[in-house]
Write a protein that holds these residues in place. Structure first.
Motif, PDB file in Angstrom:
ATOM      1  N   PHE A  46       0.825  -1.203   0.000  1.00  0.00           N
ATOM      2  CA  PHE A  46       0.000   0.000   0.000  1.00  0.00           C
ATOM      3  C   PHE A  46       0.861   1.256   0.000  1.00  0.00           C
ATOM      4  O   PHE A  46       0.497   2.271  -0.605  1.00  0.00           O
ATOM      5  N   GLY A  47       2.003   1.188   0.662  1.00  0.00           N
ATOM      6  CA  GLY A  47       2.930   2.310   0.587  1.00  0.00           C
ATOM      7  C   GLY A  47       3.408   2.541  -0.827  1.00  0.00           C
ATOM      8  O   GLY A  47       3.500   3.683  -1.302  1.00  0.00           O
ATOM      9  N   ARG A  48       3.684   1.449  -1.537  1.00  0.00           N
ATOM     10  CA  ARG A  48       4.104   1.576  -2.937  1.00  0.00           C
ATOM     11  C   ARG A  48       2.957   2.073  -3.815  1.00  0.00           C
ATOM     12  O   ARG A  48       3.162   2.848  -4.750  1.00  0.00           O
ATOM     13  N   ALA A  49       1.750   1.621  -3.517  1.00  0.00           N
ATOM     14  CA  ALA A  49       0.599   1.989  -4.342  1.00  0.00           C
ATOM     15  C   ALA A  49       0.305   3.483  -4.306  1.00  0.00           C
ATOM     16  O   ALA A  49      -0.151   4.060  -5.300  1.00  0.00           O
ATOM     17  N   VAL A  50       0.544   4.124  -3.175  1.00  0.00           N
ATOM     18  CA  VAL A  50       0.205   5.550  -3.043  1.00  0.00           C
ATOM     19  C   VAL A  50       1.406   6.453  -3.258  1.00  0.00           C
ATOM     20  O   VAL A  50       1.266   7.681  -3.280  1.00  0.00           O
ATOM     21  N   ALA A  51       2.593   5.878  -3.426  1.00  0.00           N
ATOM     22  CA  ALA A  51       3.803   6.687  -3.574  1.00  0.00           C
ATOM     23  C   ALA A  51       3.703   7.587  -4.793  1.00  0.00           C
ATOM     24  O   ALA A  51       3.161   7.216  -5.827  1.00  0.00           O
ATOM     25  N   GLY A  52       4.238   8.794  -4.646  1.00  0.00           N
ATOM     26  CA  GLY A  52       4.228   9.731  -5.757  1.00  0.00           C
ATOM     27  C   GLY A  52       4.539  11.131  -5.273  1.00  0.00           C
ATOM     28  O   GLY A  52       4.766  11.359  -4.070  1.00  0.00           O
ATOM     29  N   PRO A  53       4.571  12.089  -6.183  1.00  0.00           N
ATOM     30  CA  PRO A  53       4.864  13.468  -5.798  1.00  0.00           C
ATOM     31  C   PRO A  53       3.881  13.973  -4.744  1.00  0.00           C
ATOM     32  O   PRO A  53       2.675  13.749  -4.854  1.00  0.00           O
ATOM     33  N   GLY A  54       4.410  14.615  -3.753  1.00  0.00           N
ATOM     34  CA  GLY A  54       3.556  15.202  -2.723  1.00  0.00           C
ATOM     35  C   GLY A  54       3.082  14.254  -1.650  1.00  0.00           C
ATOM     36  O   GLY A  54       2.309  14.640  -0.778  1.00  0.00           O
ATOM     37  N   VAL A  55       3.524  12.996  -1.686  1.00  0.00           N
ATOM     38  CA  VAL A  55       3.055  11.990  -0.731  1.00  0.00           C
ATOM     39  C   VAL A  55       4.215  11.512   0.137  1.00  0.00           C
ATOM     40  O   VAL A  55       5.266  11.114  -0.379  1.00  0.00           O
ATOM     41  N   ARG A 189      -5.178   3.448  -3.373  1.00  0.00           N
ATOM     42  CA  ARG A 189      -4.607   4.499  -4.219  1.00  0.00           C
ATOM     43  C   ARG A 189      -5.658   5.536  -4.595  1.00  0.00           C
ATOM     44  O   ARG A 189      -5.420   6.754  -4.500  1.00  0.00           O
ATOM     45  N   GLU A 190      -6.836   5.088  -5.000  1.00  0.00           N
ATOM     46  CA  GLU A 190      -7.880   6.029  -5.403  1.00  0.00           C
ATOM     47  C   GLU A 190      -8.405   6.825  -4.215  1.00  0.00           C
ATOM     48  O   GLU A 190      -8.831   7.981  -4.387  1.00  0.00           O
ATOM     49  N   PHE A 191      -8.375   6.242  -3.037  1.00  0.00           N
ATOM     50  CA  PHE A 191      -8.814   6.988  -1.860  1.00  0.00           C
ATOM     51  C   PHE A 191      -7.833   8.109  -1.536  1.00  0.00           C
ATOM     52  O   PHE A 191      -8.239   9.226  -1.186  1.00  0.00           O
ATOM     53  N   VAL A 192      -6.546   7.836  -1.660  1.00  0.00           N
ATOM     54  CA  VAL A 192      -5.520   8.817  -1.296  1.00  0.00           C
ATOM     55  C   VAL A 192      -5.338   9.883  -2.367  1.00  0.00           C
ATOM     56  O   VAL A 192      -4.985  11.033  -2.057  1.00  0.00           O
ATOM     57  N   ASN A 193      -5.579   9.558  -3.627  1.00  0.00           N
ATOM     58  CA  ASN A 193      -5.259  10.450  -4.742  1.00  0.00           C
ATOM     59  C   ASN A 193      -5.757  11.890  -4.590  1.00  0.00           C
ATOM     60  O   ASN A 193      -5.024  12.829  -4.915  1.00  0.00           O
ATOM     61  N   PRO A 194      -6.983  12.140  -4.133  1.00  0.00           N
ATOM     62  CA  PRO A 194      -7.430  13.542  -4.054  1.00  0.00           C
ATOM     63  C   PRO A 194      -6.544  14.425  -3.174  1.00  0.00           C
ATOM     64  O   PRO A 194      -6.386  15.620  -3.457  1.00  0.00           O
TER      65      PRO A 194
END
Length: 204
Positions: A46-55, A189-194
């Motif tokens: 889950f950490g990998r799934a949400v990783a990205g700029p600003g996270v 991922r979709e929950f965290v994206n916003p």
């Protein structure tokens, strides 16, 4: 036991959102939580799934493996982590992602300052938990596999109904979340994206 919990930190140094991963555990255990324990490692995808700029992703390792009613040790550990988030990243919303006992922990700290949203995966929910306060302005999503034999999907449905929250069934999903793992990752991922979008494009 360890004098304090431990945080594994990955991601942006100046985040728009901090994702706090809360692993599962045992109902009763005063053994120390293991660095390479299955419940702790299960949160890695889950950490990998949400990783990205600003996270920024924080993975919490509790002092003890057990919930240990009435002490509720992991709830105290989660509150410690939230205090650390406020100290290190003031004003940054914290999105809680918890599995099993970690989902129960997330629900118990949902009303704490700094929490922006709660995503509970196959949470362990006991009858007294149904009355836990979840502020209306904090999005809550509970996902549960219909083949889970460890925690109760019906309890998750009741909790979301009582709080006007969102319930996401995972057909064929079990407690370990290994079957249909892409679905579980996508839900998180979709929950965290916003929260991870640049502020100028933030529609929340």
């Amino acid at each position: 036991m360890s004098s304090e919990p431990h945080l594994s930190v990955r991601g942006a140094a100046d985040p728009r959102v901090l994702v706090l991963l809360l692993p599962g555990g045992d109902a009763d255990s005063t053994a120390g939580a293991r660095r390479y324990g299955v419940a702790y490692l299960r949160m890695l995808p889950f950490g990998r799934a949400v990783a990205g700029p600003g996270v920024t992703v924080w993975r919490l390792r509790y002092r003890l493996r057990g919930w240990n009613e009435p002490r509720r040790h992991p709830v105290a550990d989660a509150r410690w982590a939230l205090a650390e988030a406020a100290r290190r990243h003031p004003g940054v919303p914290v999105v809680l992602v918890g599995h099993s006992m970690g989902g129960r922990v997330a629900l118990h700290v949902a009303a704490e300052p700094g929490v922006g949203g709660i995503c509970a995966l196959a949470p362990w929910i006991e009858p007294p938990d149904q009355d836990l306060p979840v502020p209306a302005d904090r999005p809550l999503l509970i996902a549960h596999g219909d083949r889970d034999r460890i925690t109760d999907p019906a309890a998750s449905r009741r909790f979301t109904a009582a709080h006007g929250a969102r319930f996401v069934p995972v057909p064929g999903g079990g407690h370990t979340m290994l079957r249909h793992w892409r679905t579980w990752n996508r839900i998180v991922r979709e929950f965290v994206n916003p929260w991870s979008r640049p502020r100028s494009a933030d529609r929340r």
